[in-house]
Design an enzyme around this catalytic site. Sequence first.
Site, PDB file in Angstrom:
ATOM      1  N   GLU A 104      14.897  -9.383  -9.396  1.00 60.84           N
ATOM      2  CA  GLU A 104      14.691  -8.086  -8.752  1.00 60.84           C
ATOM      3  C   GLU A 104      13.559  -8.199  -7.740  1.00 60.84           C
ATOM      4  O   GLU A 104      12.561  -8.893  -7.969  1.00 60.84           O
ATOM      5  CB  GLU A 104      14.349  -7.035  -9.811  1.00 60.84           C
ATOM      6  CG  GLU A 104      14.319  -5.606  -9.317  1.00 60.84           C
ATOM      7  CD  GLU A 104      14.163  -4.615 -10.470  1.00 60.84           C
ATOM      8  OE1 GLU A 104      13.420  -3.637 -10.298  1.00 60.84           O
ATOM      9  OE2 GLU A 104      14.779  -4.821 -11.536  1.00 60.84           O
ATOM     10  N   ASP A 106      11.295  -5.475  -5.482  1.00 60.52           N
ATOM     11  CA  ASP A 106      11.049  -4.028  -5.515  1.00 60.52           C
ATOM     12  C   ASP A 106      10.129  -3.516  -4.421  1.00 60.52           C
ATOM     13  O   ASP A 106       9.046  -4.066  -4.195  1.00 60.52           O
ATOM     14  CB  ASP A 106      10.359  -3.634  -6.835  1.00 60.52           C
ATOM     15  CG  ASP A 106      11.261  -3.705  -8.037  1.00 60.52           C
ATOM     16  OD1 ASP A 106      12.472  -3.833  -7.864  1.00 60.52           O
ATOM     17  OD2 ASP A 106      10.724  -3.629  -9.153  1.00 60.52           O
ATOM     18  N   GLU A 108       8.588   0.384  -4.402  1.00 55.01           N
ATOM     19  CA  GLU A 108       8.540   1.697  -5.048  1.00 55.01           C
ATOM     20  C   GLU A 108       7.434   2.509  -4.391  1.00 55.01           C
ATOM     21  O   GLU A 108       6.313   2.024  -4.224  1.00 55.01           O
ATOM     22  CB  GLU A 108       8.279   1.574  -6.554  1.00 55.01           C
ATOM     23  CG  GLU A 108       9.447   1.007  -7.328  1.00 55.01           C
ATOM     24  CD  GLU A 108       9.217   1.057  -8.830  1.00 55.01           C
ATOM     25  OE1 GLU A 108      10.148   1.446  -9.561  1.00 55.01           O
ATOM     26  OE2 GLU A 108       8.105   0.706  -9.267  1.00 55.01           O
ATOM     27  N   ASN A 131       5.867  -8.189 -13.761  1.00 55.94           N
ATOM     28  CA  ASN A 131       4.400  -8.242 -13.888  1.00 55.94           C
ATOM     29  C   ASN A 131       3.745  -8.960 -12.720  1.00 55.94           C
ATOM     30  O   ASN A 131       2.720  -9.631 -12.873  1.00 55.94           O
ATOM     31  CB  ASN A 131       3.987  -8.907 -15.208  1.00 55.94           C
ATOM     32  CG  ASN A 131       4.508  -8.148 -16.414  1.00 55.94           C
ATOM     33  OD1 ASN A 131       4.564  -6.920 -16.406  1.00 55.94           O
ATOM     34  ND2 ASN A 131       4.910  -8.877 -17.445  1.00 55.94           N
ATOM     35  N   ASP A 197       4.902  10.532 -16.079  1.00 49.39           N
ATOM     36  CA  ASP A 197       4.161   9.960 -17.198  1.00 49.39           C
ATOM     37  C   ASP A 197       3.296   8.773 -16.770  1.00 49.39           C
ATOM     38  O   ASP A 197       2.440   8.327 -17.537  1.00 49.39           O
ATOM     39  CB  ASP A 197       5.120   9.533 -18.317  1.00 49.39           C
ATOM     40  CG  ASP A 197       6.178   8.541 -17.851  1.00 49.39           C
ATOM     41  OD1 ASP A 197       6.519   8.557 -16.651  1.00 49.39           O
ATOM     42  OD2 ASP A 197       6.665   7.765 -18.687  1.00 49.39           O
ATOM     43  N   GLY A 202      -1.959   7.351 -13.063  1.00 48.99           N
ATOM     44  CA  GLY A 202      -1.670   6.929 -14.427  1.00 48.99           C
ATOM     45  C   GLY A 202      -1.063   8.011 -15.295  1.00 48.99           C
ATOM     46  O   GLY A 202      -1.121   7.925 -16.529  1.00 48.99           O
TER      47      GLY A 202
END
Length: 284
Positions: A104, A106, A108, A131, A197, A202
């Site tokens: 993947e 990404d 975002e 990660n 969330d 955060g």
Amino acid sequence: MGKPSLAGLALLAATCAILVGTAFGGGSSFNDEFELTWGDQRAKIFSGGQLLSLSLDKVSGSGFRSKREYLFGRIDMQLKLVAGNSAGTVTAYYLSSQGPTHDEIDFEFLGNLSGDPYILHTNVFTQGKGNREQQFYLWFDPTRNFHTYSIVWKPQHIIFLVDNIPIRVFKNAESLGVPFPKSQPMRIYSSLWNADDWATRGGLVKTDWSKAPFTAYYRNFQATHLSSSPSNSFSNGDWQSNELDPNGRRRLRWVQKYFMVYNYCADSKRFPQGAPIECKGSRF
């Protein structure tokens, strides 16, 4: 790095305007290239296939994916992100294969309160493991106009670009034992969804549903296979070149100096035994 205002980002960008690349035009029809996958009527293709929008309300978000799979090449898409108070929302635009050992790549876009900048979150997954986050502020307001977000995926490296400016390079480090996405074809996906969330501070700032629906817009999709030359290169070098040219490296340093707000390679609290092996000796 302290949190800048949008006005501050705009001022800094103006002083470095010579670095800004050219936007892309004349994209493919969304009807030909993509299918709306979820969200009922919240995902729409209109203007004769030249525009696509995704919306989010309290009931559901929405998303789409490409009809084709890709293995190496360059992907360009212009986006105009959710305006106003977008806190709690995430607009995701990424390449991905399927399965527990998926690859993947990404982009975002993490929403924020009105007047506060978006955070552009990038990540690379190989064989199901991610990660590898790097995060950036943008040097413009991504809600006022369309801007081009690109992925160059080659056997040697992955390059993330914004308006033709490289912001991140993830190099092939298989020689060090680090897997690299090279054998699983990937589709393009995009979605707009609620992530209050974790997305904004955060999870401290929640989505204000009184501002719904939240809408992001897409246009001018282009896909270029590795064997051909793109209409607008991210550098003046050969499309097949393994590295950025000096101009591309200068742009990359500019972004990483002024706009990077998180780099997993520098997170000693997260990696007390030392940075991941692919970080060593590299400035990506």
